[in-house]
Each structure stands twice: as C-alpha cells, then as structure tokens.
Design a protein around this motif. Structure first.
Motif, PDB file in Angstrom:
ATOM      1  N   TRP A  19      14.573  -0.464   7.239  1.00  0.00           N
ATOM      2  CA  TRP A  19      14.482   0.986   7.169  1.00  0.00           C
ATOM      3  C   TRP A  19      13.788   1.604   8.393  1.00  0.00           C
ATOM      4  O   TRP A  19      13.426   2.780   8.374  1.00  0.00           O
ATOM      5  CB  TRP A  19      13.737   1.400   5.897  1.00  0.00           C
ATOM      6  N   ILE A  56      12.779  13.708   0.002  1.00  0.00           N
ATOM      7  CA  ILE A  56      13.943  12.823  -0.073  1.00  0.00           C
ATOM      8  C   ILE A  56      13.496  11.487  -0.648  1.00  0.00           C
ATOM      9  O   ILE A  56      12.452  10.948  -0.252  1.00  0.00           O
ATOM     10  CB  ILE A  56      14.562  12.590   1.321  1.00  0.00           C
ATOM     11  N   TRP A  58      15.093   7.519  -1.969  1.00  0.00           N
ATOM     12  CA  TRP A  58      16.167   6.567  -2.244  1.00  0.00           C
ATOM     13  C   TRP A  58      15.595   5.490  -3.148  1.00  0.00           C
ATOM     14  O   TRP A  58      14.513   4.956  -2.879  1.00  0.00           O
ATOM     15  CB  TRP A  58      16.716   5.931  -0.974  1.00  0.00           C
ATOM     16  N   GLU A  70      20.537   5.502  -5.782  1.00  0.00           N
ATOM     17  CA  GLU A  70      20.997   6.816  -5.368  1.00  0.00           C
ATOM     18  C   GLU A  70      20.038   7.406  -4.344  1.00  0.00           C
ATOM     19  O   GLU A  70      18.860   7.031  -4.257  1.00  0.00           O
ATOM     20  CB  GLU A  70      21.095   7.761  -6.571  1.00  0.00           C
ATOM     21  N   LEU A  71      20.548   8.356  -3.568  1.00  0.00           N
ATOM     22  CA  LEU A  71      19.741   9.141  -2.655  1.00  0.00           C
ATOM     23  C   LEU A  71      19.517  10.495  -3.316  1.00  0.00           C
ATOM     24  O   LEU A  71      20.467  11.164  -3.719  1.00  0.00           O
ATOM     25  CB  LEU A  71      20.474   9.324  -1.317  1.00  0.00           C
ATOM     26  N   ARG A 189      21.871  14.731  -5.558  1.00  0.00           N
ATOM     27  CA  ARG A 189      21.828  13.290  -5.794  1.00  0.00           C
ATOM     28  C   ARG A 189      23.188  12.708  -5.432  1.00  0.00           C
ATOM     29  O   ARG A 189      24.240  13.270  -5.773  1.00  0.00           O
ATOM     30  CB  ARG A 189      21.401  12.942  -7.218  1.00  0.00           C
ATOM     31  N   PRO A 195      20.856   2.388   1.688  1.00  0.00           N
ATOM     32  CA  PRO A 195      20.598   3.549   2.550  1.00  0.00           C
ATOM     33  C   PRO A 195      20.902   3.234   4.007  1.00  0.00           C
ATOM     34  O   PRO A 195      20.828   2.082   4.435  1.00  0.00           O
ATOM     35  CB  PRO A 195      19.096   3.792   2.348  1.00  0.00           C
ATOM     36  N   LEU A 200      21.745   9.264   5.515  1.00  0.00           N
ATOM     37  CA  LEU A 200      20.581  10.136   5.341  1.00  0.00           C
ATOM     38  C   LEU A 200      20.753  11.428   6.133  1.00  0.00           C
ATOM     39  O   LEU A 200      20.534  12.529   5.621  1.00  0.00           O
ATOM     40  CB  LEU A 200      19.322   9.398   5.791  1.00  0.00           C
TER      41      LEU A 200
END
Length: 245
Positions: A19, A56, A58, A70-71, A189, A195, A200
């Motif tokens: 990440w 935000i 994730w 989910e984001l 969502r 991710p 993003l």
C-alpha cells in the motif's frame, strides 16, 4: 501470543509495502494514512480537503450485497439533511429491488422495514430518473431522489459524463457501486477485492464531481426555500437534460 504478534507484524509489513503508493498519494494531499487493526484494511483521513472533510476506508464489506472487501468514502459537505439522492450500479439495483419486493410485499400492502439499509428502501420510496444526458450512463446506473427533477439536477452534466467514463473500467457491469447523499454528507461504497492507487484515485475523482454537483443542488434548493416537498417546481421536467442522440 508471541507467534500471533509476529504474524501481525509480518502482515503489517507486507501491507505497508503493498500500500506504499496509496500512502504516499494520501500524504502528498496532506492526509493521514493508517492501517486498520489486525491489518484488515486501511483508513485515509483528509480533514483539510477544500470540498469538505474526507474519510476513505478499504476493508471488509459492511453490506450483505457486497462480497469480500469494499472501498468506502464519506465526504462531509454540510448539505441539508433532507437532500437525499442516490446513484446505484444497475445490476445491483435490479437485484436489490427484487429482494425488497420479495421480502416486504404481502398481498396489496408494501411494508418497508426500518432496519433495511437506506439504499434499499430508497429504491422503493424515491422517484427514479428516466432521462440521462449519457445513454451509456443510463444503461449502467440507476439514479433516484425525492423527485426526478432533483435527481436530474444532480446527475446532469459532469456527473453523468463521469459515470459513463467510470463504467468503462472502475465500475464494470456487475460490480456493486452505491453513491448517495444523506445526513449532510456524500457516501460511496464500491466492491473492490484488492485496493490500488488507480482505483483509489478514480473513486475520489468520481466522488468529488458528485460532491460538487450535490452542493450546487443544495444551494439552489436552499435559496428557493423548498425543502423538500416542492423541489420539483425548481426544475420543470420540460427543462431537464436531453439524451444523447
């Protein structure tokens, strides 16, 4: 206990590497990036965003209609709490509508359980937009609000175009997406198993367009003092967007 701590440490190190690009992107925007407990996801908080405080996340999905991860996004906009509008991926919409009617329809009376998520209740309660500027966006998404005119005022222009663009890669057919305004905020969502910086950035860009359009709708309705029942009078149906030829 030691073994558990070691596994936890290894997972966090692996996540930090995977990440890294998203963390650097967040920090470049003046946001805070933090892994969730147990390393099951991450959170980005951007209190200084010019549009409004942005959060935000994730991680594991919080709705039964999304499998896996989910984001999630919450954009604090200071909208009137009565401004309730929603966009939903069409295949998800069809599935949820079927579930709602199947679960809550008995004989001639439809009963909506207050425990049902807002997005499911709204599909039954609210007016759906039938004219879109983009035919592609209309074929891939459903939009509804307190009136068709309010939904149209939100979708018209940049948001319709942004949804059409998102349907090409960010939201392929069958990937659950819900974006709505309620309690003064914009919520989004999107089902996302893994991710990525590209996803993003795409979600934030789409949400930013939706947020700015929602603020415009809020301003027009507020100036006219029509919360919420008579909102349709502000945007006569005859003046709404025309579909692409």
């Amino acid at each position: 206990m030691v073994i558990k701590q070691v596994k936890h440490w290894i997972k966090h190190r692996a996540n930090a590497s995977a990440w890294k690009a998203m963390q650097e992107w967040a920090e470049a925007r003046g946001a805070r990036f933090e892994q969730m407990e147990e390393g099951e996801g991450f959170e980005i908080e951007e209190p200084g965003n010019a549009v409004g405080r942005l959060l935000i996340e994730w991680g594991p999905a919080q709705r039964s209609y999304v499998e896996g991860a989910e984001l999630r996004l919450r954009w604090e906009l200071g909208l009137n709490a009565d401004l309730q509008m929603m966009v939903m991926e069409r295949e998800l919409c069809d599935r949820l509508e079927s579930s709602v009617f199947e679960a809550y329809t008995d004989t001639l009376q439809t009963r909506i359980d207050t425990d049902t998520p807002e997005e499911m209740r709204w599909l039954v309660m609210f007016a759906k937009l039938d004219q879109w500027k983009s035919k592609l966006a209309r074929s891939r998404f459903t939009a509804c609000a307190m009136s068709k005119e309010v939904a149209g005022a939100w979708i018209e222009g940049p948001l319709s175009e942004a949804l059409a663009l998102a349907s090409q890669d960010l939201v392929p057919a069958g990937r659950p997406l819900v974006m709505l305004t309620q309690r003064g905020n914009l919520y989004l969502r999107l089902a996302l198993s893994e991710p990525s910086l590209e996803a993003l950035q795409g979600v934030v860009k789409l949400a930013e367009i939706a947020a700015k359009q929602a603020k415009q709708v809020h301003q027009v309705l507020g100036e006219a003092g029509v919360w919420p029942a008579s909102a349709a009078a502000i945007w006569p149906a005859s003046s709404q967007m025309q579909e692409e030829p």
